[in-house]
Design a protein around this motif. Sequence first.
Motif, short mmCIF file in Angstrom:
data_model
loop_
_atom_site.label_atom_id
_atom_site.label_comp_id
_atom_site.label_asym_id
_atom_site.label_seq_id
_atom_site.Cartn_x
_atom_site.Cartn_y
_atom_site.Cartn_z
N GLY A 110 0.32 -27.26 -46.17
CA GLY A 110 -0.31 -26.74 -44.96
C GLY A 110 0.57 -26.80 -43.73
N ARG A 111 1.58 -27.65 -43.79
CA ARG A 111 2.46 -27.84 -42.65
C ARG A 111 3.18 -26.55 -42.26
N VAL A 112 3.51 -25.73 -43.25
CA VAL A 112 4.23 -24.49 -42.99
C VAL A 112 3.39 -23.57 -42.09
N GLN A 113 2.11 -23.41 -42.44
CA GLN A 113 1.23 -22.54 -41.63
C GLN A 113 1.07 -23.11 -40.23
N GLU A 114 0.94 -24.44 -40.12
CA GLU A 114 0.81 -25.06 -38.80
C GLU A 114 1.99 -24.69 -37.91
N MET A 115 3.19 -24.75 -38.48
CA MET A 115 4.38 -24.48 -37.69
C MET A 115 4.49 -23.00 -37.33
N LEU A 116 4.10 -22.12 -38.27
CA LEU A 116 4.11 -20.69 -37.97
C LEU A 116 3.16 -20.41 -36.81
N ASP A 117 1.99 -21.06 -36.83
CA ASP A 117 1.04 -20.89 -35.73
C ASP A 117 1.63 -21.41 -34.43
N LEU A 118 2.28 -22.57 -34.51
CA LEU A 118 2.83 -23.21 -33.31
C LEU A 118 3.86 -22.31 -32.62
N VAL A 119 4.74 -21.68 -33.43
CA VAL A 119 5.79 -20.88 -32.80
C VAL A 119 5.37 -19.42 -32.63
N GLY A 120 4.15 -19.10 -33.05
CA GLY A 120 3.62 -17.77 -32.79
C GLY A 120 4.17 -16.68 -33.69
N LEU A 121 4.47 -17.01 -34.95
CA LEU A 121 4.84 -15.97 -35.91
C LEU A 121 3.59 -15.62 -36.71
N THR A 122 3.26 -14.34 -36.75
CA THR A 122 2.03 -13.92 -37.41
C THR A 122 2.21 -13.92 -38.92
N GLU A 123 1.07 -13.79 -39.60
CA GLU A 123 1.05 -13.69 -41.06
C GLU A 123 2.02 -12.59 -41.54
N ARG A 140 12.47 -18.56 -33.02
CA ARG A 140 11.15 -19.16 -33.23
C ARG A 140 11.05 -19.77 -34.63
N LEU A 141 11.57 -19.04 -35.60
CA LEU A 141 11.56 -19.55 -36.98
C LEU A 141 12.41 -20.82 -37.07
N GLY A 142 13.55 -20.79 -36.40
CA GLY A 142 14.43 -21.96 -36.40
C GLY A 142 13.76 -23.17 -35.77
N LEU A 143 13.03 -22.94 -34.68
CA LEU A 143 12.30 -24.05 -34.04
C LEU A 143 11.21 -24.57 -34.97
N ALA A 144 10.53 -23.63 -35.66
CA ALA A 144 9.50 -24.05 -36.62
C ALA A 144 10.12 -24.93 -37.69
N ALA A 145 11.30 -24.53 -38.18
CA ALA A 145 11.97 -25.32 -39.22
C ALA A 145 12.37 -26.70 -38.67
N ALA A 146 12.83 -26.72 -37.41
CA ALA A 146 13.25 -28.00 -36.82
C ALA A 146 12.07 -28.94 -36.63
N ARG A 172 10.26 -24.14 -23.16
CA ARG A 172 10.43 -25.20 -22.18
C ARG A 172 9.19 -26.12 -22.19
N ASP A 173 8.01 -25.52 -22.18
CA ASP A 173 6.78 -26.33 -22.20
C ASP A 173 6.68 -27.13 -23.49
N LEU A 174 7.04 -26.49 -24.58
CA LEU A 174 6.97 -27.17 -25.88
C LEU A 174 7.90 -28.39 -25.92
N LEU A 175 9.12 -28.21 -25.43
CA LEU A 175 10.09 -29.31 -25.48
C LEU A 175 9.69 -30.42 -24.52
N ARG A 176 9.20 -30.04 -23.34
CA ARG A 176 8.77 -31.07 -22.39
C ARG A 176 7.62 -31.89 -22.92
N ASP A 177 6.68 -31.20 -23.55
CA ASP A 177 5.52 -31.88 -24.12
C ASP A 177 5.96 -32.81 -25.25
N TYR A 178 6.90 -32.32 -26.02
CA TYR A 178 7.43 -33.11 -27.14
C TYR A 178 8.09 -34.39 -26.62
#
Lengths: 310, 275
Positions: A110-123, A140-146, A172-178
């Motif tokens: 399930g983690r793969v779908q979570e990351m796709l959602d997080l970086v905004g890549l559609t089905e 975006r895919l690279g960030l999802a993989a990271a 920027r928001d994602l990295l700051r939040d992280y």
Amino acid sequence: MIELTELTKRYGRDSRGHLAVDHVSFTARPGRVTGFLGPNGAGKSTSLRILTGLTPPTSGTATILGRRYRDLPNPGREVGVLLDASAQHVGRTGREILRVAAQTMRLPGGRVQEMLDLVGLTEAESARRVRDYSLGMRQRLGLAAALLGDPAVLVLDEPANGLDPAGIRWMRDLLRDYARRGGTVLLSSHLLHEIEVVADDIVVIGQGRIVAGGTKEELLADERTFVRATDSVALAAALLADGHSTEPVADGLCTDADLATTGQVAHRARLPLVELRRADGAGLEEMFLRLTADTQRETTHPTSGEGAAA
Amino acid sequence: MTTSTISPASARPGVGDVYSDRPAPSTIGFDRVVGVELRKMFDTRSGWWLMAAVVILSVLASGAVMLWGSDAGVHYSDFGQAVGIPMAVILPVIAILSVTSEWSQRTGLATFTLVPHRGRVIAAKLVDVVAVGVLGMLVAFAIGALGTVLAGAAHGVTPTWDVGLDQFASIIVGNVLGVLVGFTIGVLLRNSAGALVTYLVYAYVLAGVTFALAAAQTWFADLEPWIDFNLTQGNLFTGFPDTGEAWAQLGVSGLIWLVLPLAFGLVRVGRAEVK
């Protein structure tokens, strides 16, 4: 936590070989975004490749969470790495790339779908082959993989490349939040502004050497005054006549006179001002422009302030 | 301009420490790396077609024998030989690409950051290409057998099953050695196009040159079995060596063309930069 200690990489065997990375030392701390800033070819990518075990160093050490990269038992679970978003098999789908990584790291599916959602890549996008991805989608895919292995440390080389302004803001928001949640982020860029808006700490590299480092506030602090007049030449002359040094910066001047004095000098000389403020950031910008100019002209001697401002 | 938004983390230390004091994850097992690398051989379009080609080429080869084979009865050995020829090309190509794509397609950046011990990745690939080599040959043999049965039925004759178990084994070993040659070239060159060309030159051009040289020069004809791996490996397609000397020749030529280059290549893979 990331620690680089006296890291050195020399290409070529003898002592005349090219020093790509020259005794680089710095620390990226948890809870903070550390910006690794330098012109193209300054040694950023080489440093990050050494850090992640892809390039053997000539000397020095690099550790992540207190260990050398190759001693991490399951690196993807502790360090998220994105060095080049285009370094993927173009015949593989985006989703499959994440699945392969998840399988390697022993992650639930399930983690793969979570990351796709997080970086905004559609089905539909995730089912496409990477050959058909734009650079922004690859980032975006690279960030999802990271982010897939929920690592404590992120190492990102030029992650904003190819992202549109909205994408850059999102990242920027994602990295700051992280970082706010306690993560360590090290990201490189050759653009001062990109680093300025996201980083808490900044390390500046030029020609393989660290030339400045500290918190963003420290590096941006500049006691001088920045002033812009319709007639810069006349204003510079007036300030000089009053015993203050001036230096052309961007389309204005930096002077060691304080704000009130600068205003008075301009007033006495009957010169209308367009802008008058503390010179915060001007020093860093000057230094960075000088580094960039050096690299681009491939000169070995330091250029004058005038040249840097041009 | 944006300084007001930057400070929460630094201003309130300890606000987030979800990442501190987490236990280190356990090591990635070798079996997992083997599984991942096997998956990567199939999950691209080109990889999928290479695997499909094993089946397709076997069917085509069997069909060719059915159409144009000798009229003197139906022999399984004809089909076994015919399906073996495309396998001797396709299986080493699969082995080559499994290694070189990490560099030519630059997937090595991801692969070797997730598994930093490159030797483990390469060893896992080695296990996979040998397994695919053996399985590919079994599939080809099965399709050849099917062709034999069909040809027998079509001609109304009883097929002759004239391939023994030991010959099956020797053909499989011969093919696996070919796969390993491809793998070795891949490890040495780390470049898809260069490795494919080198393999073809080795397997076809070089084999022709040594054949001609041996025919012309008696000193080389005596030496050849010791140094020509093409020859000793190729002999396996007709059966295992029947003398100790022939086994020794297989071993010595294999050492020269397989073991030493592979060891050299593995050392270099460990030291090379991944870009």
